[in-house]
Scaffold this motif. Sequence first.
Motif, PDB file in Angstrom:
ATOM      1  N   SER A   1       0.817  -1.210   0.000  1.00 24.36           N
ATOM      2  CA  SER A   1       0.000   0.000   0.000  1.00 24.36           C
ATOM      3  C   SER A   1       0.849   1.256   0.000  1.00 24.36           C
TER       4      SER A   1
ATOM      5  N   ASN B   1       1.317   4.171   2.186  1.00 23.56           N
ATOM      6  CA  ASN B   1       1.033   4.346   3.612  1.00 23.56           C
ATOM      7  C   ASN B   1       1.263   5.780   4.082  1.00 23.56           C
TER       8      ASN B   1
ATOM      9  N   ARG C   1      -4.053   4.321   4.670  1.00 21.34           N
ATOM     10  CA  ARG C   1      -3.352   3.845   3.477  1.00 21.34           C
ATOM     11  C   ARG C   1      -4.250   3.939   2.264  1.00 21.34           C
TER      12      ARG C   1
ATOM     13  N   ILE D   1      -4.849   1.832  -1.241  1.00 19.79           N
ATOM     14  CA  ILE D   1      -4.614   0.679  -2.101  1.00 19.79           C
ATOM     15  C   ILE D   1      -4.806   1.245  -3.500  1.00 19.79           C
ATOM     16  N   THR D   2      -3.756   1.236  -4.319  1.00 15.36           N
ATOM     17  CA  THR D   2      -3.799   2.008  -5.552  1.00 15.36           C
ATOM     18  C   THR D   2      -2.983   1.405  -6.694  1.00 15.36           C
TER      19      THR D   2
END
Length: 144
Positions: free
Chosen positions: A47, A49, A63, A65-66
């Motif tokens: 992630s 962060n 965070r 998620i990408t």
Amino acid sequence: MNWTKENYRVSTDNALLQLDVIHANLTRSTWAEGIDEATVRKAVANSLNFGLYDDGRQIGYARFITDHATFAYMADVFVMDQYRGKGLGRWLVECMLSYPGIERYRRLLLATTTAAWLYEKLGFSKPANPDLFWQINRPDIYKH
């Protein structure tokens, strides 16, 4: 990236993250109750962060998620109880939303049952067409 405000700091430097603090807070959360440390470690490793610190002591976390280009899902946002009510949660999310390039992402998502009012103030809204979104939801997956 680093942001500072008084003696507080938000940083994307993974070397500063205190996994024991993150795990302890997530395992007591409403969304990840009972999550094991190995799962937290893997999620953090994969992630983008954002740690929140008070003079080097981690007091919050969030965070993305990408894919680092078009999409990000905001997850695991928390500020420790004793630091709530100081605007630090809002500031943490503002820092996330100011991360370079985020303004070009087509979609930012999150799921929350506890702070919709905060996210709404920062530009999030309910989907205009909720029929676009489908899920497999396992809310008790970490409970033993």
